[in-house]
Design a protein around this motif. Sequence first.
Motif, mmCIF file in Angstrom:
data_model
loop_
_atom_site.group_PDB
_atom_site.id
_atom_site.type_symbol
_atom_site.label_atom_id
_atom_site.label_comp_id
_atom_site.label_asym_id
_atom_site.label_seq_id
_atom_site.Cartn_x
_atom_site.Cartn_y
_atom_site.Cartn_z
ATOM 1 N N GLU D 105 0.817 -1.197 0.000
ATOM 2 C CA GLU D 105 0.000 0.000 0.000
ATOM 3 C C GLU D 105 0.859 1.258 0.000
ATOM 4 O OE1 GLU D 105 -3.445 -1.168 2.213
ATOM 5 O OE2 GLU D 105 -3.496 0.855 3.033
ATOM 6 N N GLY D 106 2.024 1.159 0.603
ATOM 7 C CA GLY D 106 2.866 2.336 0.761
ATOM 8 C C GLY D 106 3.469 2.853 -0.529
ATOM 9 N N ILE D 107 3.456 2.052 -1.605
ATOM 10 C CA ILE D 107 4.082 2.521 -2.835
ATOM 11 C C ILE D 107 3.073 2.731 -3.958
ATOM 12 C CG2 ILE D 107 6.253 1.361 -2.258
ATOM 13 C CD1 ILE D 107 5.598 -0.662 -4.522
ATOM 14 N N ARG D 108 1.803 2.424 -3.691
ATOM 15 C CA ARG D 108 0.829 2.486 -4.781
ATOM 16 C C ARG D 108 0.016 3.777 -4.745
ATOM 17 N NH1 ARG D 108 -1.537 -2.553 -6.801
ATOM 18 N NH2 ARG D 108 -2.702 -1.043 -8.013
ATOM 19 N N TRP D 109 -0.250 4.313 -5.923
ATOM 20 C CA TRP D 109 -1.244 5.366 -6.040
ATOM 21 C C TRP D 109 -2.600 4.684 -5.998
ATOM 22 C CZ3 TRP D 109 0.299 10.106 -5.352
ATOM 23 C CH2 TRP D 109 1.560 10.529 -5.795
ATOM 24 N N LYS D 110 -3.507 5.232 -5.206
ATOM 25 C CA LYS D 110 -4.774 4.526 -5.028
ATOM 26 C C LYS D 110 -5.916 5.132 -5.816
ATOM 27 C CE LYS D 110 -3.167 3.080 -0.574
ATOM 28 N NZ LYS D 110 -2.034 4.029 -0.586
ATOM 29 N N ALA D 111 -5.698 6.304 -6.387
ATOM 30 C CA ALA D 111 -6.750 6.968 -7.153
ATOM 31 C C ALA D 111 -6.100 8.062 -7.985
ATOM 32 C CB ALA D 111 -7.778 7.586 -6.205
ATOM 33 N N PRO D 112 -6.802 8.594 -8.985
ATOM 34 C CA PRO D 112 -6.230 9.712 -9.722
ATOM 35 C C PRO D 112 -5.989 10.896 -8.786
ATOM 36 C CG PRO D 112 -8.368 9.062 -10.639
ATOM 37 C CD PRO D 112 -8.115 8.178 -9.493
ATOM 38 N N MET D 113 -4.915 11.581 -9.026
ATOM 39 C CA MET D 113 -4.504 12.640 -8.099
ATOM 40 C C MET D 113 -4.159 13.900 -8.882
ATOM 41 S SD MET D 113 -4.191 11.626 -4.898
ATOM 42 C CE MET D 113 -4.170 10.114 -3.973
ATOM 43 N N LYS D 114 -4.431 15.003 -8.240
ATOM 44 C CA LYS D 114 -4.081 16.284 -8.808
ATOM 45 C C LYS D 114 -3.132 16.942 -7.834
ATOM 46 C CE LYS D 114 -6.735 20.294 -9.793
ATOM 47 N NZ LYS D 114 -8.107 20.786 -9.798
ATOM 48 N N ARG D 115 -2.072 17.525 -8.378
ATOM 49 C CA ARG D 115 -1.113 18.193 -7.495
ATOM 50 C C ARG D 115 -1.734 19.462 -6.950
ATOM 51 N NH1 ARG D 115 2.542 22.191 -8.389
ATOM 52 N NH2 ARG D 115 2.229 22.146 -10.636
ATOM 53 N N MET D 116 -1.593 19.719 -5.653
ATOM 54 C CA MET D 116 -2.164 20.914 -5.052
ATOM 55 C C MET D 116 -1.092 21.927 -4.702
ATOM 56 S SD MET D 116 -5.189 20.231 -5.418
ATOM 57 C CE MET D 116 -6.021 21.595 -4.623
ATOM 58 N N GLY D 117 -0.116 21.539 -3.942
ATOM 59 C CA GLY D 117 0.921 22.486 -3.527
ATOM 60 C C GLY D 117 1.927 22.694 -4.656
ATOM 61 N N PRO D 118 3.048 23.342 -4.352
ATOM 62 C CA PRO D 118 4.095 23.449 -5.368
ATOM 63 C C PRO D 118 4.684 22.074 -5.675
ATOM 64 C CG PRO D 118 4.842 24.328 -3.253
ATOM 65 C CD PRO D 118 3.393 24.019 -3.103
ATOM 66 N N ARG D 119 5.339 21.946 -6.817
ATOM 67 C CA ARG D 119 5.896 20.657 -7.226
ATOM 68 C C ARG D 119 6.853 20.127 -6.178
ATOM 69 N NH1 ARG D 119 7.394 20.473 -13.541
ATOM 70 N NH2 ARG D 119 5.287 20.136 -14.274
ATOM 71 N N GLY D 120 6.720 18.872 -5.901
ATOM 72 C CA GLY D 120 7.621 18.262 -4.942
ATOM 73 C C GLY D 120 7.117 18.376 -3.519
ATOM 74 N N SER D 121 6.049 19.145 -3.298
ATOM 75 C CA SER D 121 5.569 19.292 -1.925
ATOM 76 C C SER D 121 4.735 18.091 -1.499
ATOM 77 C CB SER D 121 4.727 20.560 -1.802
ATOM 78 O OG SER D 121 3.547 20.422 -2.583
ATOM 79 N N GLN D 122 4.374 17.271 -2.469
ATOM 80 C CA GLN D 122 3.585 16.073 -2.206
ATOM 81 C C GLN D 122 2.242 16.373 -1.567
ATOM 82 O OE1 GLN D 122 4.873 14.085 -3.942
ATOM 83 N NE2 GLN D 122 6.967 14.790 -3.912
ATOM 84 N N GLU D 123 1.667 17.467 -1.998
ATOM 85 C CA GLU D 123 0.289 17.721 -1.575
ATOM 86 C C GLU D 123 -0.607 17.349 -2.738
ATOM 87 O OE1 GLU D 123 -0.182 21.764 -0.076
ATOM 88 O OE2 GLU D 123 1.883 21.581 0.640
ATOM 89 N N SER D 490 9.655 9.854 -10.482
ATOM 90 C CA SER D 490 9.134 10.667 -11.576
ATOM 91 C C SER D 490 7.706 11.110 -11.302
ATOM 92 C CB SER D 490 9.182 9.876 -12.885
ATOM 93 O OG SER D 490 10.483 9.402 -13.109
ATOM 94 N N SER D 491 6.889 10.181 -10.801
ATOM 95 C CA SER D 491 5.501 10.583 -10.587
ATOM 96 C C SER D 491 5.384 11.569 -9.433
ATOM 97 C CB SER D 491 4.610 9.357 -10.367
ATOM 98 O OG SER D 491 5.000 8.659 -9.229
ATOM 99 N N MET D 492 6.368 11.562 -8.544
ATOM 100 C CA MET D 492 6.366 12.541 -7.466
ATOM 101 C C MET D 492 6.517 13.956 -8.016
ATOM 102 S SD MET D 492 5.801 11.341 -4.604
ATOM 103 C CE MET D 492 5.906 10.009 -3.460
ATOM 104 N N MET D 493 7.052 14.067 -9.243
ATOM 105 C CA MET D 493 7.242 15.389 -9.834
ATOM 106 C C MET D 493 6.101 15.761 -10.777
ATOM 107 S SD MET D 493 11.273 15.390 -10.548
ATOM 108 C CE MET D 493 11.207 17.138 -10.788
ATOM 109 N N ALA D 494 5.108 14.868 -10.871
ATOM 110 C CA ALA D 494 4.044 15.093 -11.843
ATOM 111 C C ALA D 494 2.994 16.069 -11.314
ATOM 112 C CB ALA D 494 3.394 13.767 -12.192
#
Lengths: 432, 252, 62, 806
Positions: D105-123, D490-494
């Motif tokens: 579970e810790g490495i999977r994206w569980k749903a489509p996500m939209k970046r909220m904060g600045p890039r790399g902030s992981q919000e 890479s996806s962390m920067m998306a």
Amino acid sequence: MDLALIPNGVQRCSLKRFVPWMVLWIALISWGLVSAFLCFFKGLNQTNMNHYFAFGLWIVFDLSIIALGAGAFFTGFLTHIIGEVFIYPFRDNLKAVVNAAVVIGFICYSSAIAMLGVDVGQPLRAWFIFWHANVHSMLTEVSFCITAYLGVLTIEYLPLVFSNRKLREIPEIDIFGNNLHHIIALFAAVGTFLSFFHQGSLGGMFGVLFGRPFAFREGFLIWPWTFFLFIHSSIAAGPSFTLLCVWIAQKVTGKELITRDVFNLLAKISGWLLATYIVLKIVDTIAWAYGVVPRAGMSFMDFYQGSYGIWLIIAEIGIFGIIPAIILITPKFRERNDLLIIGALMNVIGIVLDRFVFSIQTLSIPVMPFDKFMSYFPSWQEWGIAIGAIGYGILLFSLSYRYLPLFPQEAEMNPVQVLGRAVTDSGVIKRS
Amino acid sequence: MKKEENSKGNRYGMVIDLDKCTGCGLCTVACASENNISVLYDESDKTRNIAWLQIYTITNGKDFPDTEVVYIPRPCMQCDNPPCVSVCPPTATRKDPNTGIISQIYSRCVGCRYCMAACPYHARSFNWFDPSFPEGMDRYLSPEVSPRMRGVVEKCTFCHHRLMRARSKAYAEGRRELKEDEYIPACAEACPTQAISFGDLNNPEHQVSQLIKSPHAFRLLERLGTEPKVYYLSAKNWVRRMADNYLAGELS
Amino acid sequence: MFPFCFEWAWDVGHIIFMGLLYMVLGAISLGLLYAFVMTWLKVTGRDKLFERLWIRFPITLW
Amino acid sequence: MEFSRRNFIKFFAGGLGGTLLTPLPWKLIDDIAIWTQNWSWVPVPGKGKFSHVNTVCTLCPGACGIQVRKVGSRAVKIEGRSDYPVNHGAVCPLGMAGLQVLYNEGIRWKAPMKRMGPRGSQEWKEISWDEAIDTLAARIKGFRDKGNPEKLAAVDGNQSRSTMALLIKRLLNSIGSPNYLRMPREEDTHSMVNFLMQGFDSPLTFDLENADFILSFGCGLLDGWGSSGRMLNVWRRWATNDRQHKTHIVQVDPRASNTASKADLWLAPSPGTEAALALGMAHVIIKEKLYSKEFIDNHSFGFSDWFDEKGLEHKGFSGIVLGKYSPENVENITGIKSRVIIEVARKFASANAPIALAGRGKGTFPGSLYEFMSVHALNALKGRVNNKGGTLITDDVPLAPWADVVYDSVANNGLTKERIDRAGTLRYPFTRTLIHKFAEVINGSHSSPVDTLLLCSANPAYTMPDNQSFIKALKKIPFIVSFSPFMDESSMMADLILPDHSHLEKMVDIVRPTGIQYPLYALSRPVVKPLYRTRHTGDVIISLAKRIGGSIASSFQWANFEEAIKERVSGLYDAGENKVSWEDVKKNGYWYTPRHFFGKRSDIFKTASKKFEFFSTKIELAIKTYSKGLRPGKPSGLEGKSFDDALLNLGISAKGDEVYMPHYEEIKSGGDKNEYPLLLLPIEFINLATGWIGNPPFLNKTLFDYQLTKDDLFVEVNPKTASRYGLTEGAKAILKSPKGELSVRIHHFDGAMPDVIFIPFGLGHTAYDRYLKGKGVNPNEIIDPIEDPLSGQPVWWNTRVKLIKI
């Protein structure tokens, strides 16, 4: 404040001085309790033990204090059995320390069992050792014996506790204490039997490890030689440890608590036992080096590597074995106070080294040729438990000294001046 | 030391051909996933992690470019004369007289670790931590093997549940005897180069019984008298010497 | 520990080991029982019986 | 009753004694013990019915058959599938640990996500699939409507022949962007060799199962090369053959890798001189006339000297090799004793079915073109082309083609524009994709020429040599969409995450798995129902195309991805001897025809000469065209206009006809030899995942503590080299290259070549969960890649470094 509890005819320091003294040891105990809590709550990952060092500081400490606590059973044995039956001077002289020896023994065994309770991975089902006992295991024997012996020690300790001035006011307790004391020889005999076996089994625990050539010994019937050597070394060290404790108590209280000839007698017993032990130990080491070692395909020096070098065996047998034996068996030496204490101390250190070598060095030596040598250093939690046990020991000994008539000779040797009149009614140990 | 050879019944054993072993680690992975073995955050701590089957590396000690590397997979040796069984205080580990397999009862083990001190092969692992599976990974746990709790010792069982599975299948078919390939531990099954063979050492028809007669067969620390039922094969002399301790000048 | 535990076996090991264990536990229990009984006799004033049962260890044993 | 102390004691003692006589304390003790046996935090595996599902592992392009054991709806164990033609039961550790990829579970994206904060902030904000696809469709439509469809780019890590890759490429085509980029692989270089020497645009394949002498120039045959399940199985076959038929293996490797240790002979030349070694052996074979005269005379071109139509004399391959690559010369270059070179060459030549293999490690990264050509020349000398136990030219899988893409004017216009990475242009004529060039161009431009980047089954921010420059480029790209199922670097920067299913949740195919020498179509099927709100990327792309509408929608007529696959598979029905239906393929998980040979030798080669070309006419044409194009007034820096300039630009140091033939090029490297005296050689292990999939925890278990200790990665150094720097076993050191520095520990390894630092790929993740993140370092960060002559692909194995003791 607590004057009512202090035995008749002896002087104790004020509560104001005693409380800070207690606080110090309670602090150590608290360290131990915090460590124990962590180990129970989070598991043994709190220690620095690992698959290689399945046994760590605690087992060394356990083995050591159980060996040193042997003073209790051996003094009791000499006083109540040998002293009553064969050598009457033993009875008369050793009576002066037998109470102290019992307290020390109780402290050693109770703290050892408490530490084992933390040491096992599943303390809540540790009683499976009894319930599902495997009679072939030396550790089962140890568990049974030390638990039963702790019971015996408690029974031996009780008359002393019941001699407290306040408790004696309750007739039932006084009578019960008297009755227990009357059959103390029975318990001394049972204790001796139990002690002999578990001291031996502790040695046997390592001697039977045929997968570990460092510890493995051939033996007599089911008992490897370490069985007998452990008994021998523990009764050699026990009296020395009792002697040391009493001597420290004398220094701390600034009073003479037992007469010098009792010290002498303890040293003499300890010395001769140590001397004979060291001879046997040397024979055993040579037999091991020429028997077990080459048969395992290893050479003597394979066992002394890394931080556990050859210095260990030199220290254990040479420095802390032969030297104290010579000091303690030579009347001229043991009559000197400084040498007496040095001899006893070295004797104790030698036995602790022996226990360390058997539990830690055994595990550190890689047996598979491609395995690597590891060393180990305990974590603060492990130190906490060990040091907490020391704190508990000192605390219980201090309390026993303060409130119980621990040393029968004390009142006589330190007459109390009350209103310019010496109080001679000792009232210390009326039970005889 | 009395020898407890079970001459009757089965005596399951393993032969690992070190010349075929490529050190790929598949046996370890197969073992871990078959037996619900937990993982630590820091699996590099080999003195604390759970490894029923650990691979050791040995080299011939020669300089570049004459160096040779050989891998030694080490499951539990399932000794015929196990040093661990007699020492266990609550009888949590026993040798099955009918199969020769050393069992470990996790729910009875009190965690005294005496067996680990007794075993010269480091085949036993203690659960220093609560069993941990990364988030969500408890979903792949197999119901055939119970996960272990913190504070107990665990070890390779020759995939004992597979024996049970094979036996019940055989009984259902009215057979008493298992066929050679019916019961194989996960590691032997997974080994891609088939370096691991498994079978009944008491049955002369099984491949393992023939393999152990090879002059290249040896066992780890044979001199100690533990009588392992895990044999190794290697044509390389230095590898065979590496398996046991030898005094200087002693010929192997 | 008890014959009804399933790892129990009627072999030499169990008989010697458990035999000695139960002897020791028996001795301890008897000792305690003696102390309790004597205390009870004394406390309840049965001094006569008390005097008769008064034994001295270990001399009486030899 | 009076409450006296005496009574209190009596009460207390009586109470205690009484309680002890009741069963209460004993029952409690027993209950507590039972509680310790059933702690609630120890997981209890759920029960259920046992079943097995056969499928294909698609974690790498190797496509091994696997059997998944299920309990109820849960998958509990992965095992090799013994009736699968690729791997016959063998799998690699990563494949076997596949459930840890699925269920972590810790490495999977569980749903489509939209970046909220600045890039790399992981919000992140969870969004609906509709919103996700709409966002992307609107974005693409935005720049496409302005006539700039080329602003869309995609980085694809799916196998190049798979339906997924085709679909993504089709999307870009129909939109009108030429910027379809692929993660480079060793197969690319093998394809180029096949193309330049034999005229085929597909990777070389090797009939290893039937070979009896393997001369491997660095392929980690046991370290995960090719389809690792197949390789392990082949190795077993080689090893279990009886003495007479035992396959002899010679491994060329600068380090005692698993393969080198298990090989019959291990040769350790200086890294980068493998081509010289191969040509040295060619020298022996030619000189002693051990080559296959039949093949050389009838089916090869450029072996001997010849005159072209213009009457110019050309030097043949044999002449050049005999002149330049005598064993003595080669000994000077490679460090391998000439005696050994002669001996191995003779053994190779005298074997029944020898194969020379070019490669490096797992084959995750491209190799050097001229080196691979030189090694393949050995195969040609022995006539080991298209015959049993040799290199094979294979049929394609007869999949049915899809309907043609429908282009509108915007698409047509967009597709005429030059690719951003310039792959396929005159400068890089034979290279399909140059992702490092892509990063370079973006980093060098004022504003990013790419507006939207799609990341599919790839993690270039981690896996690319010199990944730092790619990360820099990513930061410049305005909009990044990741289809990755994993929270990778890479996806962390998306900006938008459209998570794909994990490999056991979806149906995908692999067409001709890596290195498989016969046409095989592998189809995986879902083993478990999708665990999370993820969606098959194939389905997402089809919906996306429909959402964009117009001609793009008409190119994607299928209802879903399964239909797209089904349409291709329909071609299998009519082909080959085994006619199969879609259901058959789905059930079996594969379709294949064991027919190995493409045809008669006389008419197989598709080169200009219709022969095997030692002298590649394709290279000749390309370089000549390129040099003609270098006219004054063209881009600055290219003034000079001569042929020599062309060679200089292409990085070729050879002169004359040698340029078109296999030869040894000394690989240059960044960094001064005096400042950076050591060479950094990244290595790969079979039990350490190096690709875009993070290493699962079970594989961490198999790493040795001299490879990774806590978070410190060990580099392997020869003890002599290490002691020169005063570095003891386990010592910490800084590894510095012109690109950056890493903190490592030293492992003394006798089997490591002196003066070379061996560092494993696969660790040093900055994303994923805490079982992986922060463990070790990533060598890609300090790799200073230079371009391989002619192919332009990054040379990742020749970085100069120094060790600094700390």
